[in-house]
Design a protein around this motif. Structure first.
Motif, PDB file in Angstrom:
ATOM      1  N   CYS A 115       0.798  -1.277   0.183  1.00  0.00           N
ATOM      2  CA  CYS A 115       0.074  -0.118  -0.152  1.00  0.00           C
ATOM      3  C   CYS A 115       0.962   1.185   0.065  1.00  0.00           C
ATOM      4  CB  CYS A 115      -1.137   0.142   0.946  1.00  0.00           C
ATOM      5  SG  CYS A 115      -2.298  -1.245   0.958  1.00  0.00           S
ATOM      6  N   ASP A 116       1.932   1.155   0.945  1.00  0.00           N
ATOM      7  CA  ASP A 116       2.837   2.364   0.930  1.00  0.00           C
ATOM      8  C   ASP A 116       3.477   2.777  -0.574  1.00  0.00           C
ATOM      9  OD1 ASP A 116       2.358   2.807   3.489  1.00  0.00           O
ATOM     10  OD2 ASP A 116       4.333   1.944   4.147  1.00  0.00           O
ATOM     11  N   LEU A 117       3.745   1.502  -1.250  1.00  0.00           N
ATOM     12  CA  LEU A 117       4.355   1.834  -2.412  1.00  0.00           C
ATOM     13  C   LEU A 117       3.372   2.309  -3.499  1.00  0.00           C
ATOM     14  CD1 LEU A 117       6.803  -1.264  -2.633  1.00  0.00           C
ATOM     15  CD2 LEU A 117       7.357   0.936  -2.512  1.00  0.00           C
ATOM     16  N   MET A 118       1.934   1.861  -3.378  1.00  0.00           N
ATOM     17  CA  MET A 118       1.146   2.387  -4.305  1.00  0.00           C
ATOM     18  C   MET A 118       0.786   3.732  -4.081  1.00  0.00           C
ATOM     19  SD  MET A 118       1.140  -0.583  -6.102  1.00  0.00           S
ATOM     20  CE  MET A 118      -0.047   0.268  -7.354  1.00  0.00           C
ATOM     21  N   ILE A 119       0.766   4.090  -2.842  1.00  0.00           N
ATOM     22  CA  ILE A 119       0.486   5.483  -2.380  1.00  0.00           C
ATOM     23  C   ILE A 119       1.433   6.338  -2.869  1.00  0.00           C
ATOM     24  CG2 ILE A 119       0.240   7.052  -0.539  1.00  0.00           C
ATOM     25  CD1 ILE A 119      -1.171   4.648   1.159  1.00  0.00           C
ATOM     26  N   ALA A 120       2.446   5.828  -3.003  1.00  0.00           N
ATOM     27  CA  ALA A 120       3.686   6.574  -3.619  1.00  0.00           C
ATOM     28  C   ALA A 120       3.502   6.914  -4.967  1.00  0.00           C
ATOM     29  CB  ALA A 120       5.291   5.884  -3.230  1.00  0.00           C
ATOM     30  N   MET A 121       2.781   6.234  -5.779  1.00  0.00           N
ATOM     31  CA  MET A 121       2.616   6.198  -7.212  1.00  0.00           C
ATOM     32  C   MET A 121       1.199   7.008  -7.463  1.00  0.00           C
ATOM     33  SD  MET A 121       4.148   2.924  -8.956  1.00  0.00           S
ATOM     34  CE  MET A 121       3.421   1.403  -7.887  1.00  0.00           C
ATOM     35  N   GLY A 122       0.836   7.422  -6.299  1.00  0.00           N
ATOM     36  CA  GLY A 122      -0.624   8.142  -6.297  1.00  0.00           C
ATOM     37  C   GLY A 122      -2.009   7.354  -6.288  1.00  0.00           C
ATOM     38  N   PHE A 123      -1.983   6.107  -6.019  1.00  0.00           N
ATOM     39  CA  PHE A 123      -3.100   5.230  -5.932  1.00  0.00           C
ATOM     40  C   PHE A 123      -3.834   5.551  -4.516  1.00  0.00           C
ATOM     41  CE2 PHE A 123      -1.011   3.198  -9.062  1.00  0.00           C
ATOM     42  CZ  PHE A 123      -2.054   2.103  -9.705  1.00  0.00           C
ATOM     43  N   GLU A 124      -5.275   5.405  -4.595  1.00  0.00           N
ATOM     44  CA  GLU A 124      -6.050   5.350  -3.347  1.00  0.00           C
ATOM     45  C   GLU A 124      -6.116   3.963  -2.807  1.00  0.00           C
ATOM     46  OE1 GLU A 124     -10.173   7.441  -2.758  1.00  0.00           O
ATOM     47  OE2 GLU A 124      -9.506   7.628  -4.801  1.00  0.00           O
ATOM     48  N   VAL A 125      -6.248   3.918  -1.534  1.00  0.00           N
ATOM     49  CA  VAL A 125      -6.464   2.697  -0.947  1.00  0.00           C
ATOM     50  C   VAL A 125      -7.785   2.507  -0.453  1.00  0.00           C
ATOM     51  CG1 VAL A 125      -5.713   0.953   0.977  1.00  0.00           C
ATOM     52  CG2 VAL A 125      -4.024   2.449  -0.157  1.00  0.00           C
ATOM     53  N   LEU A 126      -8.572   1.455  -0.739  1.00  0.00           N
ATOM     54  CA  LEU A 126      -9.986   1.375  -0.215  1.00  0.00           C
ATOM     55  C   LEU A 126     -10.310  -0.066   0.103  1.00  0.00           C
ATOM     56  CD1 LEU A 126     -11.731   3.631  -3.108  1.00  0.00           C
ATOM     57  CD2 LEU A 126     -11.509   3.926  -0.840  1.00  0.00           C
ATOM     58  N   SER A 127     -11.184  -0.375   0.876  1.00  0.00           N
ATOM     59  CA  SER A 127     -11.581  -1.682   0.962  1.00  0.00           C
ATOM     60  C   SER A 127     -13.111  -1.816   0.845  1.00  0.00           C
ATOM     61  CB  SER A 127     -11.104  -2.198   2.559  1.00  0.00           C
ATOM     62  OG  SER A 127     -11.912  -1.245   3.385  1.00  0.00           O
ATOM     63  N   GLY A 128     -13.529  -3.320   0.454  1.00  0.00           N
ATOM     64  CA  GLY A 128     -14.909  -3.502   0.217  1.00  0.00           C
ATOM     65  C   GLY A 128     -15.552  -4.974   0.983  1.00  0.00           C
TER      66      GLY A 128
END
Ligand code: DAH
Length: 337
Positions: A115-128
């Motif tokens: 998640c940290d790496l994805m956030i660094a690339m501008g991704f949002e983190v969501l759960s379902g």
């Protein structure tokens, strides 16, 4: 007793005095109402009148001297007593009787790292939701009823139309319905399948990635996964795409990374191939976009789904996925920092 005798006796007594409470007794003995010095002072009445003032002055002088002696001795004894207590009442802080601190589960460590790496690339983190409808888990993803692709996943059904999600891909349609492009999201979470052996568990963890925008290409997907893999497994990690099939992506790929154990030379972990299969991915099938009301002539995107347990197994050299769910303290303790 004469004044001189009292004085000598007093000095002997006070130097032999070892504790504050002994000192207190001594003070009463000499200076108290019925003490020695008071008694001497009372004898003043037996003296001739002219001797009285000088006698009285001498007694008072001695009283002052004694009082100051008591004060000094008390200070000394108190500080000695404090030193003794500090020595004797010392607490041994090296005794580890406090409870051990907990540690994060290896899959949680991997989830946070990804998640940290994805956030660094501008991704949002969501759960379902883990309890999902057949629609989001299958139909919206271009897997209609009786589609053979359903056999790829042994599903736990709750009712005919409600199930335990088999893949975090179930979040794709939920995301696309809710928000117009551009979308750049990852969804980590638990998924369930009726399957169990050393590399399969009825509950495991995936993280879904979804990007929807204009002019997205397979190169964007590859660059993103290369960044992720090189940070997860080491800077020299290479990523390879192999053609595959998933109903919700077209084209679909299976993604391998060079084995982090042998660096690609071939070992038991990668079964001699030098590559480890890590995830499924592809370009979002236009049918899925249209199912969610997105104009597929304007927008496109990519998606990927990573098994996080598998990442943790590779990263930490764990041979059996079931170790993650047995709660064996001896296993889990190894991941505390
Ligand atoms: N959901 C797939 C599975 O559980 C993995 C997957 C493949 C996810 C391709 C994706 C994808 O988003 O594009 O096997």
């Amino acid at each position: 007793m004469t004044i001189a005798e009292i004085k000598t006796e007093f000095y002997n007594a006070i130097t032999n005095c070892k504790t504050v409470s002994e000192l207190q007794d001594l003070k009463v003995k000499y200076l108290g109402k019925t003490g020695e010095l008071t008694a001497v002072l009372k004898s003043i009445k037996d003296l001739p009148a002219e001797e009285r003032p000088s006698f009285g002055a001498k007694v008072n002088e001695l009283r002052k001297e004694m009082e100051s002696c008591f004060g000094q001795r008390a200070e000394l004894l108190k500080s000695e007593e404090m030193q003794r207590r500090l020595r004797e009442e010392k607490v041994d802080i090296s005794l580890t009787s406090y409870p051990r601190r907990g540690a994060l589960h290896p899959v949680t460590l991997v989830e946070r790292e990804i998640c940290d790496l994805m956030i660094a690339m501008g991704f949002e983190v969501l759960s379902g939701p883990e309890i999902e409808t057949d629609y989001y888990n299958f139909q919206a993803l271009n897997i209609p009823e009786d589609h053979p692709a359903r056999d790829m996943q042994d599903t736990f059904y709750v009712t005919d139309s409600i199930l335990l999600r088999t893949q975090t891909s179930a979040m794709q349609a939920r995301l696309m319905e809710r928000k117009n492009p551009p979308l750049k999201v990852v969804c980590p979470g638990k998924v369930y399948r009726s399957d169990s052996d050393a590399s399969h568990s009825p509950v495991f963890h995936q993280i879904e990635g979804l990007v929807v925008d204009k002019n997205i290409t397979l190169c964007d997907l590859k660059g993103t996964l290369e960044y992720l893999a090189s940070h997860l497994f080491g800077a020299n990690t290479k990523v390879r795409f192999r053609p595959s099939f998933f109903p919700f992506t077209e084209p679909s790929v299976e993604v391998d990374v060079t084995c982090s154990n042998c660096g690609g030379k071939g070992c038991s972990l990668c079964k001699g191939t030098g590559w480890i299969e890590l995830l499924g991915a592809g370009m979002v099938n236009p049918v899925v976009l249209e199912n969610c009301g997105i104009d597929s002539t304007k927008y496109n995107g990519y998606a990927f789904g990573i098994g996080m347990d598998r990442v943790a197994m590779i990263k930490y050299g764990i041979p059996d996925i079931r170790l993650f769910f047995e709660n064996d303290q001896r296993f889990l303790k190894q991941f505390s920092k």
